[in-house]
Design a protein around this motif. Structure first.
Motif, PDB file in Angstrom:
ATOM      1  N   PHE A 123       0.837  -1.199   0.000  1.00 17.71           N
ATOM      2  CA  PHE A 123       0.000   0.000   0.000  1.00 17.71           C
ATOM      3  C   PHE A 123       0.874   1.253   0.000  1.00 17.71           C
ATOM      4  O   PHE A 123       0.591   2.226  -0.707  1.00 17.71           O
ATOM      5  N   LEU A 183       2.347   1.846  -3.475  1.00 12.94           N
ATOM      6  CA  LEU A 183       1.404   2.487  -4.384  1.00 12.94           C
ATOM      7  C   LEU A 183       1.305   3.983  -4.108  1.00 12.94           C
ATOM      8  O   LEU A 183       1.288   4.797  -5.040  1.00 12.94           O
ATOM      9  N   ARG A 239      -2.715   3.790  -9.095  1.00 12.33           N
ATOM     10  CA  ARG A 239      -3.870   2.941  -8.806  1.00 12.33           C
ATOM     11  C   ARG A 239      -3.386   1.488  -8.781  1.00 12.33           C
ATOM     12  O   ARG A 239      -2.401   1.127  -9.439  1.00 12.33           O
ATOM     13  N   ARG A 240      -4.121   0.666  -8.061  1.00 12.71           N
ATOM     14  CA  ARG A 240      -3.701  -0.735  -7.942  1.00 12.71           C
ATOM     15  C   ARG A 240      -3.710  -1.436  -9.308  1.00 12.71           C
ATOM     16  O   ARG A 240      -2.808  -2.214  -9.622  1.00 12.71           O
ATOM     17  N   TYR A 294     -10.586  -7.392 -10.937  1.00 12.51           N
ATOM     18  CA  TYR A 294     -10.865  -5.973 -11.131  1.00 12.51           C
ATOM     19  C   TYR A 294     -12.062  -5.785 -12.047  1.00 12.51           C
ATOM     20  O   TYR A 294     -12.249  -6.521 -13.023  1.00 12.51           O
ATOM     21  N   GLU A 318      -6.178 -11.533  -7.975  1.00 14.74           N
ATOM     22  CA  GLU A 318      -6.873 -10.266  -7.796  1.00 14.74           C
ATOM     23  C   GLU A 318      -7.817 -10.053  -8.978  1.00 14.74           C
ATOM     24  O   GLU A 318      -7.438 -10.263 -10.135  1.00 14.74           O
ATOM     25  N   LEU A 338     -10.932  -2.749  -7.357  1.00 18.42           N
ATOM     26  CA  LEU A 338     -10.670  -4.112  -6.893  1.00 18.42           C
ATOM     27  C   LEU A 338     -11.972  -4.740  -6.421  1.00 18.42           C
ATOM     28  O   LEU A 338     -12.655  -4.199  -5.548  1.00 18.42           O
TER      29      LEU A 338
END
Length: 359
Positions: free
Chosen positions: A205, A208, A214-215, A313, A311, A319
């Protein structure tokens, strides 16, 4: 619009979920619930009733353990996470109204960001009783439902303690939240070097934030040995594999107010139309597969070895859900989990790596 009557009409037409009714009526779910504040009792078969709550939400949640077993529900636009257990080991810190907290019970595992919690209600509809919490626009952040094993006398006493009969109607915000954007100048090489130097998954985190990413952008910029884009139906294959071989997993689903986590094995995976479901006695997951625009197999180096995840999206880059192998801090992840995830990746750069994993 008379929201109470519109709600009754929708119910009579067969609509079931509050959120779906609210969307059809052009309002948020919080607005729909608040319209029923002051509704008189309508008997055990129906009638939605709501009462506004006092707004010290961290303290309220800390008192829930006296009610025993409850069901925690957290959702975002495309995924619903339901977990039954006891609200235990609650903590919070920070200035009032902006606290961050955790629930670390054996089954109810939450990360809580109370700055997003604007309004709460005690809700009853027939025999169903719940506490429901919404953001400033009326979008649900967390809900808590009674279960057959709930200590109802304690639950009802708690609700009576927390109802605020004098609370004014909320001034709901109508503006849409600003979508996050990436920093204008991104040093991709520095970012990749920072990823390779990670020693704990929680450092991601900060990485980033430092790079203004952005993730989803981070996934696209990552070195291929750390992130690979895979089929959008990967969650189905992964969950079916975990259910078949008994590999315990962790499932993270969140929104700006809560991240809710399941840890343990899963058993029953079922697909109903567009919905991918886990339907276990104490854990349910409902995921809209058709809302998944990108799926990524992800690796992060840590002091305990590589930690791998899936993950998912949505099209807007948000997310939707994350899946990990269940492990404790200080322990490597299970080889069985790593093999499940590696089986989803069809790229020679991402070679199966069983070094540093546990049998």
């Amino acid at each position: 619009m008379d929201l109470r009557q519109a709600y009754l009409d929708a119910r009579a037409a067969g609509a079931k979920r509050h959120r779906d009714i609210a969307i059809a009526l052009g309002v948020t779910e919080g607005m729909l619930i608040d319209a029923h504040v002051g509704t008189p009792p309508a008997g055990p078969e129906g009638g939605l009733q709501a009462q506004r709550l006092r707004r010290d939400f961290p303290r309220l949640l800390s008192e829930l353990s006296r009610a025993g077993e409850l069901m925690a529900l957290t959702r975002n636009a495309h995924c619903v996470h339901e977990r039954t257990g006891v609200y235990e080991h609650l903590s919070a810190q920070g200035e009032p109204g902006r606290e961050m907290g955790m629930a670390l019970g054996d089954e109810i595992d939450l990360r809580l960001f109370y700055s997003a919690w604007a309004q709460g209600y005690a809700v009853r509809e027939g025999e169903q009783q719940s506490l429901q919490f919404f953001d400033a626009r009326g979008v649900a952040v967390h809900k808590i439902f009674t279960r057959p094993a709930t200590q109802l006398s304690a639950w009802q006493a708690l609700c009576m303690d927390w109802v605020d009969a004098d609370a004014p109607a909320p001034a709901w915000r109508g503006d849409m939240p600003a979508l996050p954007v990436d920093a204008p100048d991104i040093d991709a090489e520095a970012f990749r070097a920072g990823w390779a130097a990670l020693r704990d998954t929680h450092e991601f985190f900060g990485l980033l934030r430092r790079h203004g990413l952005r993730r989803i952008t981070a996934m696209r910029l990552a070195a291929p040995q750390f992130a690979q884009r895979i089929d959008t139906h990967a969650a189905r294959v992964l969950l079916e594999g975990a259910a078949a071989n008994g590999t315990p997993i962790m499932v993270f689903v969140g929104n700006p107010g809560v991240i809710q986590i399941h840890g343990g094995p899963i058993k029953r995976v079922a697909v109903t139309g567009a919905w991918l479901n886990v339907l276990d006695p104490r854990f349910n997951l409902h995921l809209r597969e058709d809302a998944i625009a990108e799926a990524w197999a992800v690796r992060k180096p840590t002091a305990d070895g590589l930690v791998s995840s899936l993950e998912l999206y949505a099209a807007d880059g948000e997310l939707v859900a994350q899946f990990f192998g269940q492990r404790k801090p200080g322990q490597p992840e299970r080889c069985a989990w790593r093999q499940l995830l590696d089986g989803l990746v069809d790229d020679p750069v991402w070679s199966e790596d069983t070094a540093g994993c546990a049998a």
